[in-house]
Design a protein around this motif. Structure first.
Motif, PDB file in Angstrom:
ATOM      1  N   ALA A   1       0.858  -1.193   0.000  1.00 14.98           N
ATOM      2  CA  ALA A   1       0.000   0.000   0.000  1.00 14.98           C
ATOM      3  C   ALA A   1       0.891   1.238   0.000  1.00 14.98           C
ATOM      4  N   VAL A   2       0.829   1.998  -1.081  1.00 15.07           N
ATOM      5  CA  VAL A   2       1.654   3.204  -1.236  1.00 15.07           C
ATOM      6  C   VAL A   2       0.739   4.368  -1.601  1.00 15.07           C
ATOM      7  N   ASN A   3       0.868   5.452  -0.881  1.00 14.03           N
ATOM      8  CA  ASN A   3      -0.076   6.570  -1.011  1.00 14.03           C
ATOM      9  C   ASN A   3      -1.502   6.034  -0.874  1.00 14.03           C
ATOM     10  N   TYR A   4      -1.674   5.181   0.124  1.00 10.09           N
ATOM     11  CA  TYR A   4      -2.974   4.569   0.396  1.00 10.09           C
ATOM     12  C   TYR A   4      -3.606   5.242   1.609  1.00 10.09           C
ATOM     13  N   GLY A   5      -4.903   5.532   1.505  1.00 12.56           N
ATOM     14  CA  GLY A   5      -5.689   6.008   2.639  1.00 12.56           C
ATOM     15  C   GLY A   5      -7.038   5.318   2.603  1.00 12.56           C
ATOM     16  N   GLY A   6      -7.459   4.770   3.727  1.00 13.84           N
ATOM     17  CA  GLY A   6      -8.717   4.033   3.771  1.00 13.84           C
ATOM     18  C   GLY A   6      -9.920   4.919   3.447  1.00 13.84           C
ATOM     19  N   GLN A   7      -9.909   6.176   3.946  1.00 18.15           N
ATOM     20  CA  GLN A   7     -11.046   7.057   3.655  1.00 18.15           C
ATOM     21  C   GLN A   7     -11.094   7.378   2.158  1.00 18.15           C
ATOM     22  N   HIS A   8      -9.935   7.627   1.571  1.00 16.72           N
ATOM     23  CA  HIS A   8      -9.892   7.903   0.137  1.00 16.72           C
ATOM     24  C   HIS A   8     -10.401   6.692  -0.655  1.00 16.72           C
ATOM     25  N   ASP A   9      -9.994   5.499  -0.242  1.00 19.13           N
ATOM     26  CA  ASP A   9     -10.422   4.262  -0.903  1.00 19.13           C
ATOM     27  C   ASP A   9     -11.954   4.192  -0.920  1.00 19.13           C
ATOM     28  N   ILE A  10     -12.578   4.497   0.224  1.00 17.85           N
ATOM     29  CA  ILE A  10     -14.045   4.434   0.335  1.00 17.85           C
ATOM     30  C   ILE A  10     -14.696   5.532  -0.514  1.00 17.85           C
ATOM     31  N   VAL A  11     -14.153   6.742  -0.441  1.00 27.31           N
ATOM     32  CA  VAL A  11     -14.734   7.857  -1.203  1.00 27.31           C
ATOM     33  C   VAL A  11     -14.609   7.604  -2.711  1.00 27.31           C
ATOM     34  N   ALA A  12     -13.454   7.086  -3.140  1.00 30.48           N
ATOM     35  CA  ALA A  12     -13.257   6.820  -4.569  1.00 30.48           C
ATOM     36  C   ALA A  12     -14.257   5.759  -5.047  1.00 30.48           C
ATOM     37  N   ALA A  13     -14.515   4.748  -4.208  1.00 34.51           N
ATOM     38  CA  ALA A  13     -15.498   3.716  -4.571  1.00 34.51           C
ATOM     39  C   ALA A  13     -16.884   4.351  -4.679  1.00 34.51           C
ATOM     40  N   ALA A  14     -17.217   5.227  -3.729  1.00 33.60           N
ATOM     41  CA  ALA A  14     -18.529   5.895  -3.752  1.00 33.60           C
ATOM     42  C   ALA A  14     -18.668   6.742  -5.017  1.00 33.60           C
ATOM     43  N   GLN A  15     -17.591   7.417  -5.397  1.00 33.96           N
ATOM     44  CA  GLN A  15     -17.659   8.247  -6.614  1.00 33.96           C
ATOM     45  C   GLN A  15     -17.874   7.385  -7.859  1.00 33.96           C
ATOM     46  N   ARG A  16     -17.175   6.257  -7.930  1.00 39.47           N
ATOM     47  CA  ARG A  16     -17.351   5.394  -9.107  1.00 39.47           C
ATOM     48  C   ARG A  16     -18.779   4.861  -9.180  1.00 39.47           C
ATOM     49  N   LEU A  17     -19.323   4.453  -8.018  1.00 36.53           N
ATOM     50  CA  LEU A  17     -20.704   3.955  -8.001  1.00 36.53           C
ATOM     51  C   LEU A  17     -21.672   5.072  -8.369  1.00 36.53           C
ATOM     52  N   ALA A  18     -21.440   6.270  -7.848  1.00 38.65           N
ATOM     53  CA  ALA A  18     -22.333   7.401  -8.148  1.00 38.65           C
ATOM     54  C   ALA A  18     -22.340   7.682  -9.645  1.00 38.65           C
ATOM     55  N   ARG A  19     -21.175   7.593 -10.272  1.00 35.05           N
ATOM     56  CA  ARG A  19     -21.113   7.816 -11.725  1.00 35.05           C
ATOM     57  C   ARG A  19     -21.903   6.749 -12.478  1.00 35.05           C
ATOM     58  N   GLU A  20     -21.797   5.499 -12.012  1.00 40.43           N
ATOM     59  CA  GLU A  20     -22.546   4.427 -12.689  1.00 40.43           C
ATOM     60  C   GLU A  20     -24.048   4.636 -12.550  1.00 40.43           C
ATOM     61  N   VAL A  21     -24.479   5.098 -11.378  1.00 42.05           N
ATOM     62  CA  VAL A  21     -25.907   5.382 -11.169  1.00 42.05           C
ATOM     63  C   VAL A  21     -26.321   6.565 -12.041  1.00 42.05           C
ATOM     64  N   ALA A  22     -25.512   7.629 -12.026  1.00 42.87           N
ATOM     65  CA  ALA A  22     -25.851   8.829 -12.803  1.00 42.87           C
ATOM     66  C   ALA A  22     -25.937   8.513 -14.291  1.00 42.87           C
ATOM     67  N   ALA A  23     -25.119   7.560 -14.741  1.00 43.27           N
ATOM     68  CA  ALA A  23     -25.120   7.197 -16.164  1.00 43.27           C
ATOM     69  C   ALA A  23     -26.249   6.225 -16.490  1.00 43.27           C
TER      70      ALA A  23
END
Ligand code: IPE
Ligand code: IPE
Ligand code: MG
Length: 240
Positions: free
Chosen positions: A133-155
């Motif tokens: 894990a390099v430049n890894y943050g658990g909160q960022h990991d969760i937020v990035a997943a939420a953003q990807r899911l939000a984009r899939e829903v929006a699309a």
């Protein structure tokens, strides 16, 4: 511990901490603590392979570690480069597949190339799945997943109620890895420091006083023994 009944954790994740204090106690620069820490990484990879642990993840650089002095950040990045340049043959010899989690876009392009090469050159190995894990943050990991899911829903590719713990986990950087059964942190600190926040839901946490450069195969076996004394309940009563 009854060795025959011992359970081997399938995924061990380690928060490697204490390099600075190891160096300080010897009146050495922190960089030398990190260099010794890299030796502990080699020992740990070999030990996991020999013990038959299938997944090992090491926390090498957090998304908050950029707050350190620029010299120290450089030392850590150079150490990672030198590890990748030297170690790929040995990883192949030990049939270790290396992979990385963390935000790559902030890393130097030559380091990203070394990472991609190491991943590609070891991708056929299956004895140990070794993730750094390099430049890894658990909160960022969760937020990035939420953003990807939000984009899939929006699309319109997905309905909001199709967002489940399983589909969410599949969008995290750790997709394909089982959640860690055991998280070890060295150096006596007892916190996660933003490591695998989602994935740690049911991990056993073991805190060792050992400083990371002193971590040995014996320390790993000690942690596995402590893990075996824990009763994992996953919310149930513990009676079968
Ligand atoms: C762990 O050792 C290495 C990284 C976090 C990159 P530290 O550098 O945090 O060592 P201490 O905590 O100062 O002893
Ligand atoms: C956690 O160690 C990060 C890594 C091991 C890479 P730190 O030493 O950065 O954590 P804090 O600052 O003590 O919480
Ligand atoms: Mg530290």
């Amino acid at each position: 511990m009854d060795a025959a009944a011992a359970v081997l954790p399938q995924h061990i994740a380690i928060i490697m901490d204490g390099n600075g204090r190891w160096a300080k106690s010897r009146y050495l620069p922190r960089a030398l603590g990190h260099r010794e820490g890299a030796e502990a990484v080699r020992r740990t990879v070999t030990a996991c392979g020999e013990l038959g642990v299938p997944y090992l993840t090491l926390f090498a650089f957090s998304s908050e570690n950029w707050k350190r002095p620029a010299d120290e950040v450089d030392d850590l990045m150079w150490l990672l480069r030198s590890y990748l340049q030297r170690e790929v043959n040995e990883l192949n010899r030990q049939r270790v597949r290396i992979g990385f989690i963390g935000e790559r876009s902030a890393l130097a392009p030559d380091l990203v190339s070394l990472i991609e090469n190491a991943e590609m050159q070891t991708r056929q190995n299956d004895r140990l799945i070794f993730t750094i894990a390099v430049n890894y943050g658990g909160q960022h990991d969760i937020v990035a997943a939420a953003q990807r899911l939000a984009r899939e829903v929006a699309a319109g590719h997905m309905q909001p109620d199709q967002i489940t713990p399983e589909s969410f986990a599949a969008h995290l950087m750790t997709t394909g890895l089982p959640d860690p059964d055991l998280i070890i942190r060295t150096s006596g600190e007892q916190r996660l420091s933003n490591f695998m926040l989602w994935q740690a839901a049911y991990s056993e946490l073991i805190f060792l006083d050992t400083l990371w450069p002193d971590f040995s195969r014996q320390s790993l076996e000690q942690a596995i023994e402590l893990f075996n004394r824990r009763e994992r309940r996953f919310g149930a009563t513990g009676e079968s």
